[in-house]
Structures are given as structure tokens and as C-alpha cells.
Design an enzyme around this catalytic site. Structure first.
Site, PDB file in Angstrom:
ATOM      1  NE  ARG A  86      -1.230 -29.759 -63.272  1.00 16.23           N
ATOM      2  CZ  ARG A  86      -1.673 -28.626 -63.976  1.00 16.23           C
ATOM      3  NH1 ARG A  86      -1.929 -28.969 -65.536  1.00 16.23           N
ATOM      4  NH2 ARG A  86      -1.855 -27.710 -63.553  1.00 16.23           N
TER       5      ARG A  86
ATOM      6  N   GLY B 111       4.016  -5.941 -64.681  1.00 17.61           N
ATOM      7  CA  GLY B 111       4.176  -6.430 -63.308  1.00 17.61           C
ATOM      8  C   GLY B 111       4.994  -6.984 -62.612  1.00 17.61           C
TER       9      GLY B 111
ATOM     10  CG  LEU C 154       4.266 -32.922 -52.371  1.00 20.24           C
ATOM     11  CD1 LEU C 154       4.194 -33.264 -51.170  1.00 20.24           C
ATOM     12  CD2 LEU C 154       2.947 -33.419 -53.155  1.00 20.24           C
ATOM     13  N   GLY C 155       4.688 -28.634 -54.032  1.00 21.91           N
ATOM     14  CA  GLY C 155       5.226 -27.454 -54.107  1.00 21.91           C
ATOM     15  C   GLY C 155       4.529 -26.450 -54.886  1.00 21.91           C
TER      16      GLY C 155
ATOM     17  CG  LEU D 107       0.581 -12.279 -53.467  1.00 21.11           C
ATOM     18  CD1 LEU D 107       0.561 -11.015 -52.264  1.00 21.11           C
ATOM     19  CD2 LEU D 107       2.039 -12.544 -54.150  1.00 21.11           C
TER      20      LEU D 107
ATOM     21  CG  HIS E  94      22.112   4.214 -35.084  1.00 21.56           C
ATOM     22  ND1 HIS E  94      21.553   5.002 -36.299  1.00 21.56           N
ATOM     23  CD2 HIS E  94      23.247   4.651 -35.165  1.00 21.56           C
ATOM     24  CE1 HIS E  94      22.324   5.732 -36.878  1.00 21.56           C
ATOM     25  NE2 HIS E  94      23.460   5.410 -36.092  1.00 21.56           N
TER      26      HIS E  94
ATOM     27  N   GLY F 110      -0.244 -11.301 -66.747  1.00 20.48           N
ATOM     28  CA  GLY F 110      -0.981 -11.994 -65.800  1.00 20.48           C
ATOM     29  C   GLY F 110      -1.429 -13.433 -65.503  1.00 20.48           C
TER      30      GLY F 110
ATOM     31  CE  LYS G 111      11.053 -13.816 -55.365  1.00 20.46           C
ATOM     32  NZ  LYS G 111       9.992 -14.245 -56.455  1.00 20.46           N
TER      33      LYS G 111
ATOM     34  CB  ALA H 121       4.983 -11.067 -67.584  1.00 21.97           C
TER      35      ALA H 121
HETATM   36  C1  LIG Z   1       7.458 -16.385 -61.706  1.00 25.94           C
HETATM   37  C2  LIG Z   1       6.490 -16.519 -60.373  1.00 25.94           C
HETATM   38  C3  LIG Z   1       6.926 -15.934 -59.317  1.00 25.94           C
HETATM   39  C4  LIG Z   1       6.237 -15.809 -58.436  1.00 25.94           C
HETATM   40  N1  LIG Z   1       7.041 -15.089 -57.206  1.00 25.94           N
HETATM   41  C5  LIG Z   1       6.112 -15.221 -56.146  1.00 25.94           C
HETATM   42  C6  LIG Z   1       6.490 -14.682 -54.769  1.00 25.94           C
HETATM   43  O1  LIG Z   1       7.874 -14.267 -54.878  1.00 25.94           O
HETATM   44  N2  LIG Z   1       5.974 -14.537 -53.620  1.00 25.94           N
HETATM   45  C7  LIG Z   1       4.677 -14.949 -53.803  1.00 25.94           C
HETATM   46  O2  LIG Z   1       3.971 -15.275 -52.708  1.00 25.94           O
HETATM   47  N3  LIG Z   1       4.115 -15.671 -54.794  1.00 25.94           N
HETATM   48  C8  LIG Z   1       4.640 -15.449 -55.970  1.00 25.94           C
HETATM   49  N4  LIG Z   1       4.279 -16.181 -57.052  1.00 25.94           N
HETATM   50  C9  LIG Z   1       2.926 -16.712 -57.106  1.00 25.94           C
HETATM   51  C10 LIG Z   1       2.758 -17.723 -56.344  1.00 25.94           C
HETATM   52  O3  LIG Z   1       3.441 -18.900 -57.114  1.00 25.94           O
HETATM   53  C11 LIG Z   1       1.289 -18.353 -56.179  1.00 25.94           C
HETATM   54  O4  LIG Z   1       0.542 -17.082 -55.673  1.00 25.94           O
HETATM   55  C12 LIG Z   1       1.284 -19.602 -55.510  1.00 25.94           C
HETATM   56  O5  LIG Z   1       1.861 -20.568 -56.071  1.00 25.94           O
HETATM   57  C13 LIG Z   1      -0.360 -20.263 -55.350  1.00 25.94           C
HETATM   58  O6  LIG Z   1      -0.429 -20.956 -54.571  1.00 25.94           O
HETATM   59  P1  LIG Z   1      -1.684 -22.051 -55.103  1.00 25.94           P
HETATM   60  O7  LIG Z   1      -1.437 -23.409 -53.923  1.00 25.94           O
HETATM   61  O8  LIG Z   1      -2.883 -21.636 -55.012  1.00 25.94           O
HETATM   62  O9  LIG Z   1      -1.486 -22.799 -56.190  1.00 25.94           O
HETATM   63  P2  LIG Z   1      -0.228 -23.476 -57.189  1.00 25.94           P
HETATM   64  O10 LIG Z   1       1.091 -23.179 -56.662  1.00 25.94           O
HETATM   65  O11 LIG Z   1      -0.515 -22.903 -58.609  1.00 25.94           O
HETATM   66  O12 LIG Z   1      -0.461 -24.843 -57.392  1.00 25.94           O
HETATM   67  C14 LIG Z   1      -1.314 -25.493 -57.861  1.00 25.94           C
HETATM   68  C15 LIG Z   1      -1.244 -27.120 -57.987  1.00 25.94           C
HETATM   69  O13 LIG Z   1      -2.308 -27.645 -58.758  1.00 25.94           O
HETATM   70  C16 LIG Z   1      -1.770 -28.673 -59.476  1.00 25.94           C
HETATM   71  N5  LIG Z   1      -3.204 -29.044 -60.080  1.00 25.94           N
HETATM   72  C17 LIG Z   1      -4.122 -28.107 -60.770  1.00 25.94           C
HETATM   73  N6  LIG Z   1      -5.310 -28.680 -61.361  1.00 25.94           N
HETATM   74  C18 LIG Z   1      -5.066 -29.934 -60.918  1.00 25.94           C
HETATM   75  C19 LIG Z   1      -5.845 -31.043 -61.275  1.00 25.94           C
HETATM   76  N7  LIG Z   1      -6.919 -31.086 -61.755  1.00 25.94           N
HETATM   77  N8  LIG Z   1      -5.476 -32.242 -60.560  1.00 25.94           N
HETATM   78  C20 LIG Z   1      -4.165 -32.316 -59.780  1.00 25.94           C
HETATM   79  N9  LIG Z   1      -3.519 -31.567 -59.740  1.00 25.94           N
HETATM   80  C21 LIG Z   1      -3.878 -30.047 -60.139  1.00 25.94           C
HETATM   81  C22 LIG Z   1      -0.888 -27.813 -60.146  1.00 25.94           C
HETATM   82  O14 LIG Z   1      -0.126 -28.996 -60.909  1.00 25.94           O
HETATM   83  C23 LIG Z   1      -0.062 -27.036 -59.291  1.00 25.94           C
HETATM   84  O15 LIG Z   1       0.935 -27.891 -58.731  1.00 25.94           O
HETATM   85  C24 LIG Z   1       4.862 -16.269 -58.118  1.00 25.94           C
HETATM   86  C25 LIG Z   1       4.490 -16.923 -59.529  1.00 25.94           C
HETATM   87  C26 LIG Z   1       5.243 -16.852 -60.398  1.00 25.94           C
HETATM   88  C27 LIG Z   1       4.568 -17.776 -61.789  1.00 25.94           C
END
Ligand SMILES: Cc1cc2nc3c(=O)[nH]c(=O)nc-3n(C[C@H](O)[C@H](O)[C@H](O)COP(=O)(O)OP(=O)(O)OC[C@H]3O[C@@H](n4cnc5c(N)ncnc54)[C@H](O)[C@@H]3O)c2cc1C
Length: 477
Positions: free
Chosen positions: A36, A185, A40-41, A321, A447, A273, A53, A271
Site C-alpha cells: 500500500r 517490552g 518497499l521495506g 522479528l 584477545h 505489543g 537503530k 508499547a
Molecule cells: C519500532 C520497531 C522496532 C523494531 N525493531 C526490530 C528489530 O530491531 N529487529 C527485528 O528483527 N524486528 C524488529 N521489529 C519488528 C519487525 O519490524 C517486524 O517483525 C517485521 O517488519 C515483520 O516483517 P513482515 O514482512 O512480516 O511485515 P511488515 O514489515 O509488517 O510489512 C507488512 C507490509 O504489508 C503491507 N500491507 C499490509 N496489508 C496490506 C494489504 N492488504 N495490501 C497491501 N499491502 C499491505 C504493509 O503496508 C506493510 O508494508 C521492530 C518493530 C517495530 C515497530
């Protein structure tokens, strides 16, 4: 309505989604990704792992400048320009998301910007983000990687701009004088670390007694002690009411250690969850199984109940994660390409990038005890590490390895201390390779380093340690 046909459709471009899409493309599958947002990312790159970070890096430099006073170097109080801090953070994010965009183009992955909803088991409707138009996409295979969002609570007035979720906190629009964090958390504590360094007075309200529930108590004890001046931790404290007022957000608490009087805050970071997005995708039009919490059920090949629809990442559950999502994405893509692969990791590492950092992989001691494993813990205190002493981080560090007493195999490891997250890599690899104590103890570690604490913890189990008194030494009369 325009129509697109694709071999593989990936919904969501977070770490799970883009990794799955890129792997599909590299395996010769024609791939479309619907996201949406324009970049990307997903959460991780845009409003999660990376921006947090970048801010923690800024905070760390400030802290290090303060600490060096001990060694005779004195800096003036730092001048803080939050606009520049936010620009630095956004610049880091932009570099990474720009790189992903280029790689998607290079791989000929088609990016459709819009919100996808399932019409049936072979098609979705996409409401395009930048127009009123809709596109229908039909697919042979689909990988759902739609992630999660911050949990909302009915008693919290989330619409008030002073009530933040992690995305709001990452914007660094202001530094509240008094900040309340609800929840103990990783995400809340990372943001709390940033804001306390930038000048906020931070209260952390937690239901239980311990921060970062699930982490071993000895690790958390060191962390909590090291942060006694940074945070006012209100344990066994629940929020009774949150009332937005002109002069601030008034919060009343209840519970054993709760403050008797309400407290006025300039901002409240919720925060508590994250909730999976499984109930927002029209999956009722398919036989994909989703529970009330929005989590999609999958097997060990990431396949849902519908044979050609897969799900990965936060949307299938804990640990939420990025690196878990990435590996699941690879497996789903490979299964679609006909490979006989499974998602059966021996460990999924967790890191809190707090000050000090906390990192663990494999079993915690609590889990080993619960599972009835005959285990032994070897702990190397960083007060005995030359490198930790030289870097003035010896008081806040510890390396802990957990071995199966019968097989001598490593079953888990945890660290608290400077760069714990980076040090964890060795423990993750050792767990994945089924290393035993001797494998680790006989590996020559350089070391003086912090990572030699891992070798020395294994030497403690092995009975070969010479840098500490050896409890397993032969006793002479
Ligand atoms: C503040 C914060 C810090 C974090 N730090 C870490 C860290 O240091 N290390 C770590 O491993 N994890 C961290 N996380 C967790 C990590 O961001 C998530 O575990 C990870 O992004 C999950 O990836 P994902 O691909 O499952 O989904 P997401 O990254 O949630 O991506 C899902 C994507 O799907 C899109 N989307 C959803 N529904 C639809 C739809 N119907 N149509 C089109 N697009 C849609 C969304 O817009 C989004 O871009 C952190 C999270 C937060 C909030």
C-alpha cells in the site's frame, strides 16, 4: 477495472514480502508484489528496526561522550537539534528503501501500489493508493506477508496526538519533558532509551515484576540495575485511566506498587505489543484459517490450509522479528518453485538494542528448566574481561551459555552488555551447527575481545578455564 495475471502474488513488502518476492524472481517465477505504501521495506525499514537503530546510534554517541569524563575527557553539554536527528534517521531509511526499489526493478518484480483484498482463492482486488481505481490480480500462488500493527486498547484515547505508538515516537517531533511508556517490552525500552538520552524523564509502567518478560532473570537484573537512573520502572502497575487535559495527559494507576496519585505526562508511548493483520484481508472469501487475533495458521512449509496460498512473517505469529520473516519468505518461495524445503530453525535470535544490549538465542534457562532438561549454566562475568574493562563496560556485561549436561551440546546462550547483539552471531551459528562445549572452548578466540567471553564460558563448562578460578579443577591434597 484493469486486470493483471501473475504466477506469484506477494501481499506486503516488509522483510518477509520483499525477500519472498526477490527469491521467487531469482528462481524464475513471474512475481508481483502489492504494497500500500510507495516504498518497499514494510514496518522494519520504514518505521521499525532501521529508524529505531539510527536514533539509538545518535543516543549512544551522546552517552559515550558523557562516560569518557571518567578518563579525563570533558565535552560541553550537547546541543540537540531534533530536526537534524529526524533528518539523519530518514536519510538512513531512504538509502535502504531506495536500494530495495532498485533491486525489485533489476529482478523485474512488478510493484503495484495499493491495498489488496481477497475476492476468492485465485484473485485479489487492489484499491490503488494514488487513484480511485481498482485492479484485479489473478495468481497461481500467493504469499501473504501483510505483517502487524501496534496493538490498540479500547480504554486508551489513541486519537490524542500526545498518545504515541512506536511510529509516532520515531518521528522525533518533540522531546517530552515527562514521558510514560506503557509496557516493558523491547520496542518501548528502545524508544525510552533514545528519549531519556535526549532529555525526557521516563516512567515505565509494567504489569509484572520484570522487564522484557521471557528473558532470563539474571540477564534482566544486570540490565535493570544499569538503567536505574535512566528509567523510573513502576512494576506491578496497571493503567486505570488516561485522561487528556489541556496541560498534559493525566494517567491514574492501580496495582501493588502503583503511585497513589495520578501523574501528568507530556506524552504517553503505548508499547503493549503488536497485532497481526490477518483479519483485514478479506480472507473470509477463502478457506485460509485465521484466528481472532488475526494470525494465519501455516504448516512447516508456510502453506495455509489452501494449498497454493502461503503466509509468512508477523502475520503467522511470534517471534515477530524481521529475520524470521526473511527466512520464512525464502522457504515459501522455494517450496513454490518445487524445492523440498522446510522452515525448521534450531534457533531464532532476539536482540534488545538498549543500553546495555541484551541478546539471546536458543533456549533460555527458564525454558530449559520447564522442558525438564538436565542442563548446566556457564556464566562469564565481564568484570574478568580485559576488553570490557578497557572499554569501561565491565560492570554491565555477562555472557551466559546453557549446555545439555548429558550430551555437552549448547542449547542456548544469552548476553547482556556492550555490543551483545553483534556477539550473539557466534552463539547462533554454534546452535545451528549443534556445537558442544569443546567445539566452542577449543575455537581460538582473539584477545582481547568481548567475543572471547563466549569461548571462556564454554571453558568453564569444559573445566579448562584459566582466566577465572576453575570449579572443575583437580583438587590436590
Ligand atoms: C519500532 C520497531 C522496532 C523494531 N525493531 C526490530 C528489530 O530491531 N529487529 C527485528 O528483527 N524486528 C524488529 N521489529 C519488528 C519487525 O519490524 C517486524 O517483525 C517485521 O517488519 C515483520 O516483517 P513482515 O514482512 O512480516 O511485515 P511488515 O514489515 O509488517 O510489512 C507488512 C507490509 O504489508 C503491507 N500491507 C499490509 N496489508 C496490506 C494489504 N492488504 N495490501 C497491501 N499491502 C499491505 C504493509 O503496508 C506493510 O508494508 C521492530 C518493530 C517495530 C515497530
Amino acid at each position: 477495472m484493469t486486470e493483471i495475471k501473475t504466477q506469484v502474488l506477494v501481499i506486503g513488502a516488509g522483510p518477509g514480502g520483499y525477500s519472498a518476492a526477490f527469491r521467487c524472481a531469482d528462481l524464475g517465477l513471474e512475481t508481483t508484489i502489492v504494497e500500500r505504501y510507495s516504498t518497499l521495506g514494510g514496518v522494519c525499514l520504514n518505521v521499525g528496526c532501521i529508524p529505531s537503530k539510527a536514533l539509538l546510534h545518535v543516543a549512544k554517541v551522546v552517552e559515550e561522550a558523557k562516560h569518557i569524563e571518567k578518563a579525563g575527557i570533558f565535552y560541553e553539554e550537547p546541543k540537540i537539534d531534533i530536526k537534524k536527528i529526524a533528518e539523519y534517521k530518514s536519510g538512513v531509511v531512504k538509502k535502504l528503501t531506495g536500494g530495495l526499489d532498485a533491486m525489485a526493478k533489476m529482478r523485474k518484480v512488478n510493484h503495484v501500489q495499493g491495498y489488496a483484498t481477497f475476492l476468492d482463492e485465485h484473485s485479489v482486488e487492489v484499491a490503488l493508493t494514488n487513484s480511485d481505481e481498482k485492479t484485479k490480480i489473478t495468481f497461481e500462488y500467493c504469499i501473504i506477508a501483510a505483517g502487524s500493527q501496534s496493538s490498540k486498547m479500547s480504554f486508551i484515547p489513541h486519537e490524542d496526538p500526545r498518545i504515541w505508538d512506536s511510529t509516532d515516537a520515531l518521528e522525533v517531533k518533540e522531546i517530552p519533558k515527562k514521558l510514560l511508556i506503557l509496557g516493558g517490552g523491547i520496542i518501548g525500552l528502545e524508544m525510552g532509551t533514545v528519549y531519556s538520552t535526549l532529555g525526557s524523564q521516563v516512567d515505565v509502567a509494567i504489569r509484572g515484576e520484570q522487564l522484557m518478560t521471557g528473558t532470563d532473570a539474571d540477564i534482566i537484573k544486570l540490565y535493570t540495575k544499569a538503567n536505574s537512573n535512566r528509567f523510573n520502572i513502576m512494576s506491578k502497575t496497571q493503567t486505570q485511566s488516561i485522561i487528556p487535559k489541556n496541560e498534559g495527559v493525566y494517567v491514574e494507576f492501580k496495582g501493588e506498587n502503583a503511585p497513589k496519585e495520578g501523574i501528568l505526562y507530556d506524552a504517553v508511548l503505548v508499547a503493549l505489543g503488536r497485532s497481526a493483520n490477518g483479519n483485514k484481508l478479506g480472507l473470509e472469501n477463502t478457506n485460509v484459517e485465521v484466528n481472532e487475533q488475526g494470525l494465519i495458521k501455516v504448516d512447516n512449509q508456510l502453506r495455509t490450509k489452501v494449498n497454493h496460498i502461503f503466509a509468512i512473517g508477523d502475520i503467522i505469529g511470534q517471534p515477530m522479528l524481521a529475520h524470521k520473516a526473511v527466512h520464512e519468505g525464502h522457504v515459501a518461495a522455494e517450496v513454490i518453485a518445487g524445492h523440498k524445503v522446510f522452515f525448521e530453525p534450531k534457533q531464532i535470535p532476539s536482540i534488545a538494542y538498549t543500553f546495555p544490549e541484551i541478546a539471546w538465542a536458543g533456549m533460555t534457562e527458564t525454558e530449559a528448566k520447564k522442558a525438564g532438561i538436565n542442563y548446566e549454566v556457564s556464566t562469564f562475568p565481564w568484570s574478568a574481561s580485559g576488553r570490557a574493562l578497557a572499554s569501561d563496560v565491565s560492570n554491565t556485561g555477562m555472557t551466559k551459555l546453557i549446555f545439555d549436561k548429558d550430551t555437552h551440546q549448547l542449547i542456548g546462550g544469552a548476553l547482556v552488555g556492550e555490543n551483545a547483539g553483534e556477539l550473539l552471531g557466534e552463539i547462533s551459528l554454534a546452535l545451528e551447527m549443534d556445537c558442544d562445549a569443546e567445539d566452542i572452548a577449543l575455537t581460538i578466540h582473539a584477545h582481547p575481545t568481548l567475543h572471547e567471553s563466549i569461548g571462556m564460558a564454554a571453558e568453564i563448562f569444559d573445566g579448562t578455564i584459566t582466566d577465572l578460578p576453575n570449579a572443575k579443577a583437580v583438587k590436590r591434597k
